[in-house]
Design a protein around this motif. Sequence first.
Motif, PDB file in Angstrom:
ATOM      1  N   ILE A  38       0.817  -1.210   0.000  1.00  0.00           N
ATOM      2  CA  ILE A  38       0.000   0.000   0.000  1.00  0.00           C
ATOM      3  C   ILE A  38       0.855   1.266   0.000  1.00  0.00           C
ATOM      4  CG2 ILE A  38      -1.620   1.402   1.379  1.00  0.00           C
ATOM      5  CD1 ILE A  38      -3.033  -0.884   0.153  1.00  0.00           C
ATOM      6  N   ARG A  39       0.587   2.124  -0.993  1.00  0.00           N
ATOM      7  CA  ARG A  39       1.178   3.464  -1.042  1.00  0.00           C
ATOM      8  C   ARG A  39       0.081   4.517  -0.942  1.00  0.00           C
ATOM      9  NH1 ARG A  39       3.214   5.092  -5.613  1.00  0.00           N
ATOM     10  NH2 ARG A  39       2.257   3.465  -6.850  1.00  0.00           N
ATOM     11  N   HIS A  40      -1.139   4.151  -1.393  1.00  0.00           N
ATOM     12  CA  HIS A  40      -2.284   5.067  -1.381  1.00  0.00           C
ATOM     13  C   HIS A  40      -3.554   4.260  -1.125  1.00  0.00           C
ATOM     14  CE1 HIS A  40      -5.046   8.270  -2.584  1.00  0.00           C
ATOM     15  NE2 HIS A  40      -5.689   7.336  -3.244  1.00  0.00           N
ATOM     16  N   MET A  41      -4.405   4.770  -0.231  1.00  0.00           N
ATOM     17  CA  MET A  41      -5.699   4.131   0.007  1.00  0.00           C
ATOM     18  C   MET A  41      -6.730   5.237   0.224  1.00  0.00           C
ATOM     19  SD  MET A  41      -7.156   1.446   2.913  1.00  0.00           S
ATOM     20  CE  MET A  41      -5.527   1.065   3.396  1.00  0.00           C
ATOM     21  N   ASP A  74       0.271   5.186   8.098  1.00  0.00           N
ATOM     22  CA  ASP A  74      -0.001   6.628   8.106  1.00  0.00           C
ATOM     23  C   ASP A  74      -1.424   6.929   7.638  1.00  0.00           C
ATOM     24  OD1 ASP A  74       2.599   7.073   8.974  1.00  0.00           O
ATOM     25  OD2 ASP A  74       3.337   7.663   6.982  1.00  0.00           O
ATOM     26  N   ILE A  75      -1.852   6.283   6.573  1.00  0.00           N
ATOM     27  CA  ILE A  75      -3.194   6.501   6.026  1.00  0.00           C
ATOM     28  C   ILE A  75      -4.256   6.061   7.026  1.00  0.00           C
ATOM     29  CG2 ILE A  75      -4.816   5.770   4.228  1.00  0.00           C
ATOM     30  CD1 ILE A  75      -2.248   5.549   2.381  1.00  0.00           C
ATOM     31  N   LEU A  76      -4.070   4.888   7.600  1.00  0.00           N
ATOM     32  CA  LEU A  76      -5.038   4.413   8.592  1.00  0.00           C
ATOM     33  C   LEU A  76      -5.118   5.381   9.772  1.00  0.00           C
ATOM     34  CD1 LEU A  76      -4.324   0.570   8.656  1.00  0.00           C
ATOM     35  CD2 LEU A  76      -6.272   1.756   7.615  1.00  0.00           C
ATOM     36  N   LEU A  78      -4.766   8.567   9.714  1.00  0.00           N
ATOM     37  CA  LEU A  78      -5.573   9.730   9.333  1.00  0.00           C
ATOM     38  C   LEU A  78      -7.064   9.469   9.532  1.00  0.00           C
ATOM     39  CD1 LEU A  78      -3.745  10.788   6.046  1.00  0.00           C
ATOM     40  CD2 LEU A  78      -3.675  11.959   8.266  1.00  0.00           C
ATOM     41  N   PHE A  79      -7.464   8.217   9.409  1.00  0.00           N
ATOM     42  CA  PHE A  79      -8.864   7.834   9.581  1.00  0.00           C
ATOM     43  C   PHE A  79      -9.172   7.372  11.005  1.00  0.00           C
ATOM     44  CE2 PHE A  79      -8.333   7.230   4.952  1.00  0.00           C
ATOM     45  CZ  PHE A  79      -9.371   8.029   4.504  1.00  0.00           C
ATOM     46  N   GLY A  80      -8.171   7.425  11.878  1.00  0.00           N
ATOM     47  CA  GLY A  80      -8.379   7.058  13.268  1.00  0.00           C
ATOM     48  C   GLY A  80      -8.202   5.584  13.569  1.00  0.00           C
ATOM     49  N   PHE A  81      -7.534   4.869  12.680  1.00  0.00           N
ATOM     50  CA  PHE A  81      -7.304   3.439  12.855  1.00  0.00           C
ATOM     51  C   PHE A  81      -5.815   3.142  12.972  1.00  0.00           C
ATOM     52  CE2 PHE A  81     -11.259   3.527  10.341  1.00  0.00           C
ATOM     53  CZ  PHE A  81     -12.087   2.777  11.160  1.00  0.00           C
ATOM     54  N   SER A  82      -5.528   1.967  13.466  1.00  0.00           N
ATOM     55  CA  SER A  82      -4.193   1.390  13.397  1.00  0.00           C
ATOM     56  C   SER A  82      -4.381   0.030  12.724  1.00  0.00           C
ATOM     57  CB  SER A  82      -3.600   1.212  14.797  1.00  0.00           C
ATOM     58  OG  SER A  82      -4.289   0.187  15.496  1.00  0.00           O
ATOM     59  N   PRO A  83      -3.303  -0.636  12.304  1.00  0.00           N
ATOM     60  CA  PRO A  83      -3.476  -1.970  11.719  1.00  0.00           C
ATOM     61  C   PRO A  83      -4.188  -2.932  12.673  1.00  0.00           C
ATOM     62  CG  PRO A  83      -1.302  -1.145  11.203  1.00  0.00           C
ATOM     63  CD  PRO A  83      -1.919  -0.173  12.180  1.00  0.00           C
ATOM     64  N   GLU A  84      -4.012  -2.731  13.971  1.00  0.00           N
ATOM     65  CA  GLU A  84      -4.651  -3.616  14.948  1.00  0.00           C
ATOM     66  C   GLU A  84      -6.138  -3.287  15.115  1.00  0.00           C
ATOM     67  OE1 GLU A  84      -0.503  -3.479  15.141  1.00  0.00           O
ATOM     68  OE2 GLU A  84      -1.788  -1.798  15.714  1.00  0.00           O
ATOM     69  N   THR A  85      -6.459  -2.000  15.267  1.00  0.00           N
ATOM     70  CA  THR A  85      -7.869  -1.636  15.516  1.00  0.00           C
ATOM     71  C   THR A  85      -8.737  -1.759  14.279  1.00  0.00           C
ATOM     72  OG1 THR A  85      -7.487   0.731  15.118  1.00  0.00           O
ATOM     73  CG2 THR A  85      -7.273  -0.070  17.401  1.00  0.00           C
ATOM     74  N   LEU A  86      -8.132  -1.735  13.109  1.00  0.00           N
ATOM     75  CA  LEU A  86      -8.906  -1.853  11.870  1.00  0.00           C
ATOM     76  C   LEU A  86      -9.703  -3.143  11.835  1.00  0.00           C
ATOM     77  CD1 LEU A  86      -9.391  -0.535   9.022  1.00  0.00           C
ATOM     78  CD2 LEU A  86      -7.673  -2.156   8.192  1.00  0.00           C
ATOM     79  N   THR A  87      -9.143  -4.196  12.375  1.00  0.00           N
ATOM     80  CA  THR A  87      -9.815  -5.498  12.307  1.00  0.00           C
ATOM     81  C   THR A  87     -10.567  -5.834  13.585  1.00  0.00           C
ATOM     82  OG1 THR A  87      -7.758  -6.602  12.945  1.00  0.00           O
ATOM     83  CG2 THR A  87      -8.214  -6.410  10.588  1.00  0.00           C
ATOM     84  N   GLN A  88     -10.830  -4.842  14.418  1.00  0.00           N
ATOM     85  CA  GLN A  88     -11.575  -5.034  15.668  1.00  0.00           C
ATOM     86  C   GLN A  88     -12.787  -4.112  15.691  1.00  0.00           C
ATOM     87  OE1 GLN A  88      -8.634  -4.090  18.595  1.00  0.00           O
ATOM     88  NE2 GLN A  88      -7.431  -5.924  18.207  1.00  0.00           N
ATOM     89  N   PRO A  89     -13.901  -4.537  15.112  1.00  0.00           N
ATOM     90  CA  PRO A  89     -15.086  -3.658  15.049  1.00  0.00           C
ATOM     91  C   PRO A  89     -15.526  -3.124  16.411  1.00  0.00           C
ATOM     92  CG  PRO A  89     -15.428  -5.579  13.670  1.00  0.00           C
ATOM     93  CD  PRO A  89     -14.142  -5.799  14.432  1.00  0.00           C
ATOM     94  N   GLU A  90     -15.294  -3.868  17.470  1.00  0.00           N
ATOM     95  CA  GLU A  90     -15.696  -3.402  18.792  1.00  0.00           C
ATOM     96  C   GLU A  90     -14.887  -2.172  19.225  1.00  0.00           C
ATOM     97  OE1 GLU A  90     -12.477  -6.487  19.290  1.00  0.00           O
ATOM     98  OE2 GLU A  90     -14.341  -6.424  18.148  1.00  0.00           O
TER      99      GLU A  90
END
Length: 93
Positions: A38-41, A74-76, A78-90
């Motif tokens: 990933i370079r852009h999302m 970095d992109i995540l 900006l949206f308030g996520f980290s690689p860990e929290t992205l996959t934790q809907p709770e």
Amino acid sequence: MTTHVQLHDRLDYQSVAPLMAELKTITDDELVIDASNIRHMGTLPLQVILATIKMRDAEGKTTRLCNASDSCVDILGLFGFSPETLTQPEAWT
């Protein structure tokens, strides 16, 4: 069984339909999304990934993001996520 998906380096609005089609076909109990390229999302592909994670979680299936590139992290962020929290809907609230 586990399915591995390698994300492309540029996820923009043109990536939405192919990404959605690919993710919809995955029925395995575990999905590993490799974000090393990933370079852009953009927002729309991120929404597709989030919807997939949420639907899979509701079905009792797991989704993991692995090898997140520095750009992806970095992109995540900006949206308030980290690689860990992205996959934790709770953790999304």
